[in-house]
Design an enzyme around this catalytic site. Structure first.
Site, PDB file in Angstrom:
ATOM      1  N   GLU A   1      32.956  44.117  45.249  1.00  0.00           N
ATOM      2  CA  GLU A   1      33.701  43.673  44.062  1.00  0.00           C
ATOM      3  C   GLU A   1      32.930  42.576  43.333  1.00  0.00           C
ATOM      4  O   GLU A   1      33.034  41.398  43.698  1.00  0.00           O
ATOM      5  CB  GLU A   1      35.088  43.141  44.464  1.00  0.00           C
ATOM      6  CG  GLU A   1      36.089  44.211  44.825  1.00  0.00           C
ATOM      7  CD  GLU A   1      37.483  43.644  45.116  1.00  0.00           C
ATOM      8  OE1 GLU A   1      37.626  42.407  45.213  1.00  0.00           O
ATOM      9  OE2 GLU A   1      38.425  44.446  45.241  1.00  0.00           O
TER      10      GLU A   1
ATOM     11  N   GLU B   1      39.102  50.883  47.602  1.00  0.00           N
ATOM     12  CA  GLU B   1      40.009  49.872  48.125  1.00  0.00           C
ATOM     13  C   GLU B   1      41.280  49.904  47.303  1.00  0.00           C
ATOM     14  O   GLU B   1      41.208  49.985  46.069  1.00  0.00           O
ATOM     15  CB  GLU B   1      39.338  48.502  47.982  1.00  0.00           C
ATOM     16  CG  GLU B   1      39.580  47.563  49.132  1.00  0.00           C
ATOM     17  CD  GLU B   1      38.987  46.193  48.849  1.00  0.00           C
ATOM     18  OE1 GLU B   1      37.783  46.005  49.084  1.00  0.00           O
ATOM     19  OE2 GLU B   1      39.742  45.314  48.397  1.00  0.00           O
TER      20      GLU B   1
END
Ligand code: MG
Length: 323
Positions: A155, A242
């Protein structure tokens, strides 16, 4: 007598083979991307569904073969994700040998179990040289296994798309020296929310790339799904590596109806999804309680609410593999 006994034993083994023990990699083989769709070796669309382990440096106890087998057999996962923490303490930058060992325990078990596995560089920052070293090693060791998917930047937090893109081109180039074909997942800015930026200016010159979209359903709702739809319509292959049902902090109450809307959106669009996470912290997103054994065999009483729900969702949509 001996033959009869062996036959009897063989029958018992068959009877006791747990549900979900199907070898999904034998069925689908080497994955490829066609247009915006993940496909199997024959070019047929495939959707993977499974669980991500938590940061290996915080919850190393679940990085073992027993946990992987249990996720396949009892949860029906066709993919698991090894989230190798790069920072902070005990992450790859501080302990590269220990970190690689943890990842390999999961990858080797996934290969043995016949499911797909994501090798996730779990970082919020750019660490180009370390990433190149790590993925060169992974691609050399695992590039020939169709099971393996590389996720090169979990991320991105503060980096622009141009910065993420330049980093990604370098790491992909390194992987492709050793592995010409396995799927590579690319991050997008702001915790994998800005897939529209990637859709407007995707990486060029590489094949079998997909871009990650992460959602936490109590925070991210229709506007992020719209962004995902925009990206898909522009031909950007998406992969939800995710996701979960609570707030983006990983805590707070589950928003089950939004979570279900997300799963339906993913299914309608043929997008694979992975739920966060196999860990036992006192937070909503950790699917296990501290009572859960490290190597699987989890009972209903070992699962938190998010765990019960995630398991039910994975089993429902992976029903075809639960033979
Ligand atoms: Mg390969």
């Amino acid at each position: 007598m001996k033959t009869v006994y062996s036959l009897l034993l063989a029958c018992m083994v068959i009877v006791y083979l747990p549900a979900g023990a199907q070898n999904v990699v034998r069925q689908h083989g080497q994955l490829q991307v066609k247009g915006a769709q993940l496909c199997n070796q024959k070019g047929e669309p495939v959707v993977l569904r499974g669980m991500s382990f938590g940061w290996h440096n915080f919850w190393p106890r679940f990085y073992n073969g027993g946990a992987v087998q249990w996720l396949q057999q009892d949860w029906g996962c066709t993919v698991v994700r090894a989230a190798m923490g790069v920072e902070p303490r005990r992450g790859y930058k501080q302990d590269s040998a220990g970190s690689v060992r943890a990842v390999k325990a999961v990858v080797d078990a996934a290969i043995a179990a016949g499911i797909y596995v994501i090798i996730d560089w779990h970082s919020h920052n750019i660490n180009l040289e370390e990433a190149r070293t790590f993925f060169a090693q992974m691609a050399q060791e695992y590039g020939q296994y169709p099971n393996v998917i590389y996720e090169i930047f979990n991320e991105p937090e503060r980096q622009s798309w141009d910065e993420v893109k330049a980093y990604s081109a370098e790491v992909i180039g390194t992987i492709r020296k050793w592995d010409p074909d396995n799927i590579i997942l690319v991050g997008s800015p702001h915790w994998d929310q800005d897939v529209h930026l990637a859709a407007d200016a995707p990486l060029q010159g590489f094949s079998n790339l997909m871009y990650t979209l992460h959602f936490y359903a109590a925070t991210h709702k229709q506007s992020l799904r719209d962004r995902g739809t925009y990206a898909l319509k522009k031909g950007l292959p998406l992969f939800i590596s995710e996701s979960a049902g609570m707030e983006a902090t990983g805590n707070g109450p589950l928003n089950e109806s939004e979570w279900l809307q997300w799963i339906e959106w993913a299914e309608q669009n043929g997008v694979s999804w992975v739920t966060w996470s196999v860990s036992d912290k006192d937070e909503t997103c950790s699917v296990l309680l501290p009572s859960a054994a490290s190597d699987g065999g989890w009972k209903e009483t070992d699962l938190k609410e998010s765990g019960k729900k995630a398991r039910a969702l994975i089993r429902k949509y992976n029903k075809v593999y639960l033979k």
